[in-house]
Design a protein around this motif. Structure first.
Motif, PDB file in Angstrom:
ATOM      1  N   GLN A   1      43.652  26.752  38.320  1.00 13.89           N
ATOM      2  CA  GLN A   1      44.673  25.705  38.287  1.00 13.89           C
ATOM      3  C   GLN A   1      46.090  26.249  38.422  1.00 13.89           C
ATOM      4  O   GLN A   1      46.963  25.969  37.610  1.00 13.89           O
ATOM      5  CB  GLN A   1      44.543  24.905  36.984  1.00 13.89           C
ATOM      6  CG  GLN A   1      43.226  24.165  36.964  1.00 13.89           C
ATOM      7  CD  GLN A   1      43.048  23.365  35.696  1.00 13.89           C
ATOM      8  OE1 GLN A   1      43.773  23.583  34.727  1.00 13.89           O
ATOM      9  NE2 GLN A   1      42.117  22.453  35.715  1.00 13.89           N
ATOM     10  N   GLY A   2      46.297  27.046  39.473  1.00 15.47           N
ATOM     11  CA  GLY A   2      47.646  27.511  39.769  1.00 15.47           C
ATOM     12  C   GLY A   2      48.095  28.714  38.971  1.00 15.47           C
ATOM     13  O   GLY A   2      49.254  29.113  39.057  1.00 15.47           O
ATOM     14  N   ARG A   3      47.199  29.273  38.181  1.00 15.61           N
ATOM     15  CA  ARG A   3      47.552  30.488  37.449  1.00 15.61           C
ATOM     16  C   ARG A   3      46.558  31.580  37.802  1.00 15.61           C
ATOM     17  O   ARG A   3      45.406  31.297  38.097  1.00 15.61           O
ATOM     18  CB  ARG A   3      47.460  30.249  35.944  1.00 15.61           C
ATOM     19  CG  ARG A   3      48.548  29.373  35.407  1.00 15.61           C
ATOM     20  CD  ARG A   3      48.566  29.414  33.898  1.00 15.61           C
ATOM     21  NE  ARG A   3      49.645  28.575  33.410  1.00 15.61           N
ATOM     22  CZ  ARG A   3      49.558  27.251  33.316  1.00 15.61           C
ATOM     23  NH1 ARG A   3      48.442  26.658  33.636  1.00 15.61           N
ATOM     24  NH2 ARG A   3      50.583  26.540  32.901  1.00 15.61           N
ATOM     25  N   ALA A   4      47.034  32.827  37.710  1.00 17.35           N
ATOM     26  CA  ALA A   4      46.108  33.941  37.880  1.00 17.35           C
ATOM     27  C   ALA A   4      45.577  34.277  36.487  1.00 17.35           C
ATOM     28  O   ALA A   4      46.288  34.827  35.666  1.00 17.35           O
ATOM     29  CB  ALA A   4      46.818  35.131  38.496  1.00 17.35           C
ATOM     30  N   ASP A   5      44.316  33.908  36.207  1.00 14.26           N
ATOM     31  CA  ASP A   5      43.762  34.148  34.881  1.00 14.26           C
ATOM     32  C   ASP A   5      43.541  35.630  34.629  1.00 14.26           C
ATOM     33  O   ASP A   5      43.692  36.106  33.517  1.00 14.26           O
ATOM     34  CB  ASP A   5      42.423  33.397  34.725  1.00 14.26           C
ATOM     35  CG  ASP A   5      42.600  32.083  33.995  1.00 14.26           C
ATOM     36  OD1 ASP A   5      43.735  31.589  33.966  1.00 14.26           O
ATOM     37  OD2 ASP A   5      41.606  31.559  33.457  1.00 14.26           O
ATOM     38  N   GLN A   6      43.116  36.313  35.663  1.00 13.47           N
ATOM     39  CA  GLN A   6      42.858  37.741  35.487  1.00 13.47           C
ATOM     40  C   GLN A   6      43.023  38.462  36.809  1.00 13.47           C
ATOM     41  O   GLN A   6      42.635  37.955  37.862  1.00 13.47           O
ATOM     42  CB  GLN A   6      41.440  37.968  34.954  1.00 13.47           C
ATOM     43  CG  GLN A   6      41.171  39.408  34.570  1.00 13.47           C
ATOM     44  CD  GLN A   6      39.868  39.577  33.796  1.00 13.47           C
ATOM     45  OE1 GLN A   6      39.091  38.638  33.664  1.00 13.47           O
ATOM     46  NE2 GLN A   6      39.644  40.775  33.280  1.00 13.47           N
ATOM     47  N   ILE A   7      43.612  39.648  36.759  1.00 16.28           N
ATOM     48  CA  ILE A   7      43.721  40.501  37.943  1.00 16.28           C
ATOM     49  C   ILE A   7      43.121  41.839  37.553  1.00 16.28           C
ATOM     50  O   ILE A   7      43.566  42.464  36.592  1.00 16.28           O
ATOM     51  CB  ILE A   7      45.188  40.685  38.370  1.00 16.28           C
ATOM     52  CG1 ILE A   7      45.827  39.324  38.628  1.00 16.28           C
ATOM     53  CG2 ILE A   7      45.276  41.576  39.592  1.00 16.28           C
ATOM     54  CD1 ILE A   7      47.284  39.380  39.008  1.00 16.28           C
ATOM     55  N   GLY A   8      42.087  42.268  38.244  1.00 14.82           N
ATOM     56  CA  GLY A   8      41.477  43.546  37.876  1.00 14.82           C
ATOM     57  C   GLY A   8      40.384  43.919  38.848  1.00 14.82           C
ATOM     58  O   GLY A   8      40.069  43.174  39.764  1.00 14.82           O
ATOM     59  N   SER A   9      39.797  45.084  38.623  1.00 11.15           N
ATOM     60  CA  SER A   9      38.722  45.531  39.497  1.00 11.15           C
ATOM     61  C   SER A   9      37.523  44.614  39.291  1.00 11.15           C
ATOM     62  O   SER A   9      37.384  44.007  38.225  1.00 11.15           O
ATOM     63  CB  SER A   9      38.346  46.969  39.169  1.00 11.15           C
ATOM     64  OG  SER A   9      37.693  46.998  37.911  1.00 11.15           O
ATOM     65  N   PRO A  10      36.652  44.493  40.281  1.00 15.94           N
ATOM     66  CA  PRO A  10      35.497  43.605  40.134  1.00 15.94           C
ATOM     67  C   PRO A  10      34.683  43.956  38.884  1.00 15.94           C
ATOM     68  O   PRO A  10      34.261  43.078  38.144  1.00 15.94           O
ATOM     69  CB  PRO A  10      34.686  43.869  41.405  1.00 15.94           C
ATOM     70  CG  PRO A  10      35.669  44.335  42.401  1.00 15.94           C
ATOM     71  CD  PRO A  10      36.721  45.074  41.631  1.00 15.94           C
ATOM     72  N   PHE A  11      34.536  45.245  38.646  1.00 17.45           N
ATOM     73  CA  PHE A  11      33.760  45.692  37.498  1.00 17.45           C
ATOM     74  C   PHE A  11      34.409  45.226  36.195  1.00 17.45           C
ATOM     75  O   PHE A  11      33.742  44.730  35.283  1.00 17.45           O
ATOM     76  CB  PHE A  11      33.662  47.219  37.529  1.00 17.45           C
ATOM     77  CG  PHE A  11      32.740  47.764  36.495  1.00 17.45           C
ATOM     78  CD1 PHE A  11      31.365  47.654  36.658  1.00 17.45           C
ATOM     79  CD2 PHE A  11      33.243  48.350  35.346  1.00 17.45           C
ATOM     80  CE1 PHE A  11      30.512  48.140  35.684  1.00 17.45           C
ATOM     81  CE2 PHE A  11      32.389  48.839  34.381  1.00 17.45           C
ATOM     82  CZ  PHE A  11      31.027  48.733  34.545  1.00 17.45           C
ATOM     83  N   ASP A  12      35.706  45.359  36.149  1.00 19.02           N
ATOM     84  CA  ASP A  12      36.463  44.970  34.967  1.00 19.02           C
ATOM     85  C   ASP A  12      36.398  43.459  34.746  1.00 19.02           C
ATOM     86  O   ASP A  12      36.175  42.982  33.633  1.00 19.02           O
ATOM     87  CB  ASP A  12      37.920  45.422  35.168  1.00 19.02           C
ATOM     88  CG  ASP A  12      38.698  45.344  33.866  1.00 19.02           C
ATOM     89  OD1 ASP A  12      38.070  45.573  32.811  1.00 19.02           O
ATOM     90  OD2 ASP A  12      39.891  45.026  33.921  1.00 19.02           O
TER      91      ASP A  12
END
Lengths: 359, 285
Positions: A209-220
């Motif tokens: 909904q218009g926010r980046a909930d999480q940014i990280g490696s796929p594993f993370d």
């Protein structure tokens, strides 16, 4: 090649807020996948980077230029569209060279670039054909060829594989991955398909909904989802969420589920007592071996046979639970297997905000 | 749809044949009349089978024009047809260019009062030439354009129909195509010429056929504007020929002229039929 920086980028359509402020640093040569369900703003974000949508607030930097007011053609980007957006009346060769011709590049140079792109994408036999004479996969390759010949510093992909059938999608996914390894160009890729997201990404951006909930490696992102939303979106079948009450006492912390089952939590976890949501991935559960005391018993409604695995769908109290077990386990509809949980891989979330509790 | 209903089929064919006969018979009669000598045609009943004079009569119509006894002077059909051709082509081409550009503006640009202008154009659809003929005549006369090609063509050149058709077509062009062109660095006019116009070519062909025939068949407007025979069109001239009072008509030559007047529109339709049909039924994407 360039790095891309988003600084609290926002987008409003009149009073409607589509993007609530996204911050992101994309390293040179990185493959970033923006993933989320439809309507989460992922395409809007990509189109803002491309320059097809105006930026309401914030800054987008490509290389070391702020590009907010720069035309798409001058941002040194190339974009691959979902429905390919090939010019229907031009041959493959003309489609790929159109942008270069507009820039007034000399013929020999254009020819060199087109031939090279055609070679990379195995399009040489089709250069004189019109798009309508090509299959879906070939069209998709032409769209990528059009991006490659420009030798941009950033590739943008807007759900490029969603018009292809399943088999072709897997194949093209690999090709995109190889292409990225070969060319090493910074790429931003939008998809709603989590398998594409997991397999392609160096880093994953999960939009909600218009926010980046999480940014990280796929594993993370898979192993440590930042919110219940991310846990529910990444992974198939989705993570199970059960409400529980954590009690601390002699013998370490334990989580009491709604039906009264008590799960011992790892001793090093020290959450304050209270109500939580516990997130358990289906694949972290297994059938209790003979002689083991099962941690919980599941009333199976439906056992879905997938070949390699079986998904046991059932209820624990009022709440749904799915366990993924090897298919030879021999459990069927309406059975009641005892399950063991790898509790160290479970997560506690705040039941209100959905945020993961750091333990 | 595949249906096997032999009776309905036979009936359908019968109706079609009957209609074709009704439509084609007067044309046949004109050809027959053009192929006899004036004496033969003047008999009652008129001959119903073609004679041997078709080439002579049409050649006379083409190069000399029918002589009316009691009326001096004649305009050869070749001059009249050239005028018609200039008028029809100028109208068709002009309409297409203006309509393409205005539809392009309406679909792809944001400007103040855009909707107002679109509806203004659209409303003029309901006003045929005949309704606004007096003010239009006044303007053309004041501009000193009577008896000129400009005067013949200019007032008929704007077309709401074509604008509307092209607008509808442009709206079906996917947005991604516009965006791809933008990323490729094509400016608006570049996009228009390199992408939009080639995509619209079947519609343009259909529009050309329709507007060419519209221009060719114009009667009322040339009647007002072209008093000098040098600017008269063939449709107008045929009309004038049979209204000369107390004259002795050279019917075979007049009919030859009528047949000649039929040819260019038929030729345009026949040559462009494939494109015409494509343009009306198919959206090529």
């Amino acid at each position: 090649m360039a790095k891309v920086t988003l600084k609290s980028v926002k987008k409003n359509y009149g009073p409607v807020k589509a993007i609530h402020g996204v911050d992101m640093e994309i390293a040179d040569g990185e493959f970033i996948v923006i993933v989320g369900p439809s309507g989460c703003g992922k395409s809007t974000l990509l189109r803002m980077i491309a320059g097809l949508e105006a930026i309401t607030e914030g800054e987008i930097v490509i290389g070391d230029r702020v590009v907010n007011d720069i035309e798409p053609a001058d941002r040194d980007i190339a974009m691959v569209f979902q429905n390919y957006a090939l010019y229907p009346h031009m041959s493959v060769h003309q489609n790929m060279s159109y942008g270069l011709r507009i820039r007034g590049m000399d013929k020999a140079n254009i020819e060199k670039r087109v031939q090279r792109a055609a070679e990379i994408l195995q399009l040489q036999p089709y250069l004189q054909r019109k798009p309508r004479e090509l299959s879906g996969g070939q069209r998709q390759r032409v769209a990528m060829g059009r991006a490659i010949v420009r030798e941009p510093s950033v590739f943008l992909f807007d759900e490029p594989l969603s018009n292809l059938d399943a088999k072709l999608r897997v194949q093209m996914r690999l090709e995109i991955k190889r292409l990225h390894q070969q060319l090493g160009v910074t790429s931003i890729y939008v998809t709603h398909d989590q398998v594409e997201a997991m397999t392609l990404a160096d880093r994953l951006v999960v939009m909600n909904q218009g926010r980046a909930d999480q940014i990280g490696s796929p594993f993370d992102v898979y192993g440590n989802p930042a919110t219940t939303y991310v846990g529910g979106f990444i992974g198939s079948p989705a993570m199970n969420f059960l409400s529980c009450r954590v009690e601390t006492g002699t013998g370490g912390p334990k989580a009491v589920l709604a039906d009264g089952t008590a799960l011992m939590l790892p001793a090093e976890w020290t959450p304050p007592a209270g109500n939580y949501t516990i997130g358990i991935r289906p694949e972290t559960m297994r059938i209790a071996r003979p002689g083991e005391t099962a941690q919980l018993h599941l009333n199976v409604d439906v056992a879905e046979e997938l070949g390699a695995d079986t998904l046991l769908h059932g209820k624990l109290g009022d709440e749904d639970l799915v366990a993924r077990v090897p298919s030879h386990a021999g459990y069927h509809d309406h059975s009641r297997p005892g399950l063991m949980i790898d509790i160290a891989r479970a997560h506690l979330f705040d039941p209100e905000s959905g945020l993961r509790i750091a333990l | 749809m595949i249906e096997r209903r032999p009776v309905a089929n036979a009936f359908g064919h019968l109706m079609l044949v009957a209609m074709i006969i009704i439509v084609a018979f007067p044309i046949y009669l004109a050809v027959v009349a053009a192929s006899h000598t004036i004496q033969d045609v003047s008999q009652t009943p008129m001959p119903l089978l073609p004679g041997a004079e078709l080439l002579t009569n049409t050649a006379r119509a083409l190069f000399d024009g029918p002589q009316l006894v009691g009326v001096s002077g004649a305009t050869p059909a070749i001059v009249l047809m050239m005028n018609s051709l200039i008028m029809a082509i100028a109208i068709a081409v002009g309409k297409i260019i203006i309509s393409l550009l205005s539809a392009f503006a309406i679909v792809y640009f944001r400007f103040p009062l855009k909707n107002f202008f679109f509806w203004m154009i659209f409303i003029t659809l309901m006003l045929p030439v005949e309704v606004r003929i007096i003010p239009t005549y006044k303007i053309v006369a004041d501009l000193g354009l009577l008896d000129t090609y400009t005067g013949l063509v200019l007032p008929l050149i704007a077309s709401a129909t074509a604008t509307f058709l092209f607008r509808q077509f442009f709206m079906t062009v996917p947005d991604e195509l516009v965006e791809a062109a933008r990323i490729d660095g094509a400016g608006p006019m570049r996009f228009f010429w390199d992408i939009l116009v080639p995509l619209t070519r079947t519609s343009i062909a259909a529009m050309f056929v329709i507007q060419f025939i519209y221009g060719w068949n114009q009667y009322l407007w040339p009647l007002l504007i072209a008093s000098d025979y040098k600017y008269q069109t063939i449709v107008l001239a045929i009309g004038r020929l049979i209204r000369a009072p107390d004259a002795f008509y050279e019917w075979p030559v007049i009919m030859g002229m009528a047949v000649l007047a039929l040819l260019p529109p038929v030729l345009v339709v026949v040559l462009m039929q494939r494109w015409f049909v494509k343009g009306l039924v198919e959206t090529e994407k």
